[in-house]
Write an enzyme that holds these catalytic residues in place. Structure first.
Site, PDB file in Angstrom:
ATOM      1  N   LYS A   1       0.857  -1.188   0.000  1.00  0.00           N
ATOM      2  CA  LYS A   1       0.000   0.000   0.000  1.00  0.00           C
ATOM      3  C   LYS A   1       0.890   1.234   0.000  1.00  0.00           C
ATOM      4  O   LYS A   1       1.674   1.449   0.924  1.00  0.00           O
ATOM      5  CB  LYS A   1      -0.917   0.003   1.217  1.00  0.00           C
ATOM      6  CG  LYS A   1      -1.769   1.260   1.308  1.00  0.00           C
ATOM      7  CD  LYS A   1      -2.794   1.212   2.414  1.00  0.00           C
ATOM      8  CE  LYS A   1      -3.593   2.517   2.440  1.00  0.00           C
ATOM      9  NZ  LYS A   1      -4.641   2.508   3.459  1.00  0.00           N
TER      10      LYS A   1
ATOM     11  N   ARG B   1     -10.876  10.111   1.470  1.00  0.00           N
ATOM     12  CA  ARG B   1     -10.799  10.877   2.721  1.00  0.00           C
ATOM     13  C   ARG B   1     -11.910  11.927   2.773  1.00  0.00           C
ATOM     14  O   ARG B   1     -12.391  12.271   3.847  1.00  0.00           O
ATOM     15  CB  ARG B   1      -9.405  11.498   2.879  1.00  0.00           C
ATOM     16  CG  ARG B   1      -8.324  10.403   3.015  1.00  0.00           C
ATOM     17  CD  ARG B   1      -6.903  10.957   3.075  1.00  0.00           C
ATOM     18  NE  ARG B   1      -5.909   9.886   2.957  1.00  0.00           N
ATOM     19  CZ  ARG B   1      -4.606  10.091   2.819  1.00  0.00           C
ATOM     20  NH1 ARG B   1      -4.121  11.330   2.796  1.00  0.00           N
ATOM     21  NH2 ARG B   1      -3.778   9.066   2.714  1.00  0.00           N
TER      22      ARG B   1
ATOM     23  N   LYS C   1       1.163  10.161   5.647  1.00  0.00           N
ATOM     24  CA  LYS C   1       1.210   8.752   6.058  1.00  0.00           C
ATOM     25  C   LYS C   1       2.492   8.054   5.598  1.00  0.00           C
ATOM     26  O   LYS C   1       2.554   6.829   5.529  1.00  0.00           O
ATOM     27  CB  LYS C   1      -0.040   8.032   5.532  1.00  0.00           C
ATOM     28  CG  LYS C   1      -1.352   8.628   6.080  1.00  0.00           C
ATOM     29  CD  LYS C   1      -2.579   7.754   5.781  1.00  0.00           C
ATOM     30  CE  LYS C   1      -3.826   8.308   6.464  1.00  0.00           C
ATOM     31  NZ  LYS C   1      -5.012   7.407   6.291  1.00  0.00           N
TER      32      LYS C   1
ATOM     33  N   GLU D   1       7.390  -6.810   1.674  1.00  0.00           N
ATOM     34  CA  GLU D   1       6.074  -6.820   2.337  1.00  0.00           C
ATOM     35  C   GLU D   1       5.322  -8.117   2.027  1.00  0.00           C
ATOM     36  O   GLU D   1       4.681  -8.700   2.902  1.00  0.00           O
ATOM     37  CB  GLU D   1       5.233  -5.608   1.897  1.00  0.00           C
ATOM     38  CG  GLU D   1       5.711  -4.269   2.463  1.00  0.00           C
ATOM     39  CD  GLU D   1       5.375  -4.095   3.948  1.00  0.00           C
ATOM     40  OE1 GLU D   1       4.712  -4.973   4.534  1.00  0.00           O
ATOM     41  OE2 GLU D   1       5.779  -3.073   4.534  1.00  0.00           O
TER      42      GLU D   1
ATOM     43  N   LYS E   1      -2.198  -1.585  -3.755  1.00  0.00           N
ATOM     44  CA  LYS E   1      -3.049  -0.398  -3.719  1.00  0.00           C
ATOM     45  C   LYS E   1      -2.197   0.853  -3.866  1.00  0.00           C
ATOM     46  O   LYS E   1      -1.199   0.964  -3.154  1.00  0.00           O
ATOM     47  CB  LYS E   1      -3.782  -0.377  -2.378  1.00  0.00           C
ATOM     48  CG  LYS E   1      -4.659   0.806  -2.154  1.00  0.00           C
ATOM     49  CD  LYS E   1      -5.293   0.725  -0.806  1.00  0.00           C
ATOM     50  CE  LYS E   1      -6.118   1.967  -0.577  1.00  0.00           C
ATOM     51  NZ  LYS E   1      -6.669   2.018   0.738  1.00  0.00           N
TER      52      LYS E   1
ATOM     53  N   SER F   1     -10.206   5.459  -4.920  1.00  0.00           N
ATOM     54  CA  SER F   1     -11.142   6.568  -5.130  1.00  0.00           C
ATOM     55  C   SER F   1     -10.668   7.569  -6.179  1.00  0.00           C
ATOM     56  O   SER F   1     -11.453   8.017  -7.014  1.00  0.00           O
ATOM     57  CB  SER F   1     -11.385   7.268  -3.793  1.00  0.00           C
ATOM     58  OG  SER F   1     -10.158   7.715  -3.229  1.00  0.00           O
TER      59      SER F   1
ATOM     60  N   TYR G   1     -14.926   0.964  -7.018  1.00  0.00           N
ATOM     61  CA  TYR G   1     -16.176   1.721  -6.922  1.00  0.00           C
ATOM     62  C   TYR G   1     -16.992   1.570  -8.199  1.00  0.00           C
ATOM     63  O   TYR G   1     -18.148   1.978  -8.251  1.00  0.00           O
ATOM     64  CB  TYR G   1     -15.869   3.201  -6.633  1.00  0.00           C
ATOM     65  CG  TYR G   1     -15.062   3.345  -5.359  1.00  0.00           C
ATOM     66  CD1 TYR G   1     -15.680   3.278  -4.120  1.00  0.00           C
ATOM     67  CD2 TYR G   1     -13.672   3.470  -5.395  1.00  0.00           C
ATOM     68  CE1 TYR G   1     -14.943   3.353  -2.952  1.00  0.00           C
ATOM     69  CE2 TYR G   1     -12.924   3.542  -4.235  1.00  0.00           C
ATOM     70  CZ  TYR G   1     -13.571   3.479  -3.015  1.00  0.00           C
ATOM     71  OH  TYR G   1     -12.846   3.533  -1.858  1.00  0.00           O
TER      72      TYR G   1
HETATM   73  C1  PBG Z   1      -7.050   3.952   5.306  1.00  0.00           C
HETATM   74  C2  PBG Z   1      -7.603   3.630   3.982  1.00  0.00           C
HETATM   75  C3  PBG Z   1      -7.513   4.469   2.874  1.00  0.00           C
HETATM   76  C4  PBG Z   1      -8.171   3.837   1.832  1.00  0.00           C
HETATM   77  C5  PBG Z   1      -8.684   2.634   2.307  1.00  0.00           C
HETATM   78  N1  PBG Z   1      -8.311   2.521   3.644  1.00  0.00           N
HETATM   79  C6  PBG Z   1      -6.933   5.810   2.713  1.00  0.00           C
HETATM   80  C7  PBG Z   1      -5.688   6.147   3.339  1.00  0.00           C
HETATM   81  O1  PBG Z   1      -4.801   5.326   3.520  1.00  0.00           O
HETATM   82  O2  PBG Z   1      -5.580   7.320   3.670  1.00  0.00           O
HETATM   83  C8  PBG Z   1      -8.275   4.439   0.462  1.00  0.00           C
HETATM   84  C9  PBG Z   1      -9.243   3.870  -0.482  1.00  0.00           C
HETATM   85  C10 PBG Z   1      -9.502   4.715  -1.660  1.00  0.00           C
HETATM   86  O3  PBG Z   1      -8.867   5.759  -1.915  1.00  0.00           O
HETATM   87  O4  PBG Z   1     -10.407   4.347  -2.399  1.00  0.00           O
HETATM   88  N2  PBG Z   1      -6.964   2.955   6.235  1.00  0.00           N
END
Ligand code: PBG
Length: 324
Positions: free
Chosen positions: A196, A206, A218, A234, A249, A275, A314
């Protein structure tokens, strides 16, 4: 012209093209991420994700019914909580009567055939907006694990079939496996957010959860987008620690990572078409700049072709309707 090999022969009709097609999408490839909101009879569109809504529990149940009819079997749930429910320790995340766990129970009661994936990370419940516990501006790894463990067991108790740790703390897969097993949930699977990345493409998510970090970013836990070998580290750890599926991701800007993990692992590989990837296509389509439906199907196909067995997207509902 003396051309012996003519690849165009295999493209000459729809029937032949269809026959030699290498990759096919099916509604069962998809996991549909859905957003839950407090209240009743509420449906609110995410500003930066046209066509994606946050639903109160009652309306979410209807939406899940419609998705099951389209052949989507698996749902990944995320809660939008009011600021007053958030605290430093993400206490609400293991409140059995809270919005999230109650919704998991309600879905499993109404649709026992639905597969429910729950998200294990602190951010939707954290007053700091981070995935881990914050102390003096630092994200504490091992202290976070205890909170994640409690969260995952509470989710399993509510009926979750798959837990998805999206937090990127070290050691969380083995910790969660142990906690789940000790609580009698040997059959609850772990889909680890394995590779990720610290990505700009999470912005609209968010917005949907009002979960942006209150300070900093992050990058001390999510991966550097420049790194490829680190994804193998990982993957190796999550595999040893007991993950049942590995996730990459985001998806579209990381097709090479999907392909890399596919070649280096025998576990199912999932990819999260996030997203921001959804928002880009929707925005361009709304402007009339590209054919949204075709761009959607081509993107999903590319993710599968790269090696993903499972796609969190989505677009799940729209794509499943087209695939019918
Ligand atoms: C955080 C989390 C995120 C997403 C899923 N779980 C965002 C982040 O790490 O800030 C993002 C999913 C998306 O953008 O569709 N635990």
């Amino acid at each position: 012209m003396n051309i012996i090999r003519r690849p165009r022969r295999n493209r000459q009709s729809a029937a032949i093209r269809d026959m030699v097609q290498e990759t096919r999408l099916h509604p069962s490839d998809f996991i549909f991420p859905v957003f839950i909101l407090e209240g009743q009879q509420v449906r609110s569109e995410v500003r930066s994700m046209p066509g994606i809504y946050r639903y109160s529990q009652d309306l979410l149940l209807d939406e899940i019914g419609r998705c099951l009819d389209l052949g989507i079997t698996t749902f990944d749930l995320f809660p939008n909580l009011s600021e007053s429910k958030k605290d430093k320790y993400a206490t609400e995340s293991h409140n059995p009567d809270g919005l999230y766990l109650q919704t998991v129970r309600a879905i499993k009661e109404k649709y026992p055939e639905a597969t429910i994936m729950t998200d294990v990370a602190m951010d939707p419940y954290s007053s700091d907006g981070h995935d881990g516990l914050v102390e003096n501006g630092q994200i504490l790894n091992d202290e976070t694990l205890e909170i994640l463990g409690r969260m995952a067991v509470a989710q399993a108790q509510a009926g979750a079939d798959i837990v998805g740790p999206s937090d990127m703390m070290d050691g969380r897969v083995s910790y969660l496996r142990q906690e789940l097993d000790d609580a009698g949930f040997q059959n609850v699977a772990i889909m680890s957010y394995c590779a990720k990345y610290a990505s700009a493409f999470y912005g609209p998510f968010r917005d949907a959860l009002d979960s942006a970090p209150k300070f900093g970013d992050k990058k001390t836990y999510q991966m550097n987008p420049a790194n490829r070998r680190e994804a193998l580290i990982e993957a190796e750890l999550d595999t040893i620690e007991g993950a049942d599926m590995l996730m990459v991701k985001p998806a579209l800007a990381y097709l090479d990572i999907i392909s890399l993990l596919r070649q280096n692992s025998n576990l199912p590989i999932a990819a999260y078409n996030v997203s921001g990837e959804y928002a880009m296509i929707k925005a361009a389509a709304q402007n009339g700049w590209l054919d949204g439906e075709r761009a959607m199907m081509e993107s999903l196909m590319a993710i599968k072709r790269a090696g993903a067995d499972v796609i969190l997207t989505y677009f799940a509902k729209e794509a499943a309707a087209l695939l019918r």
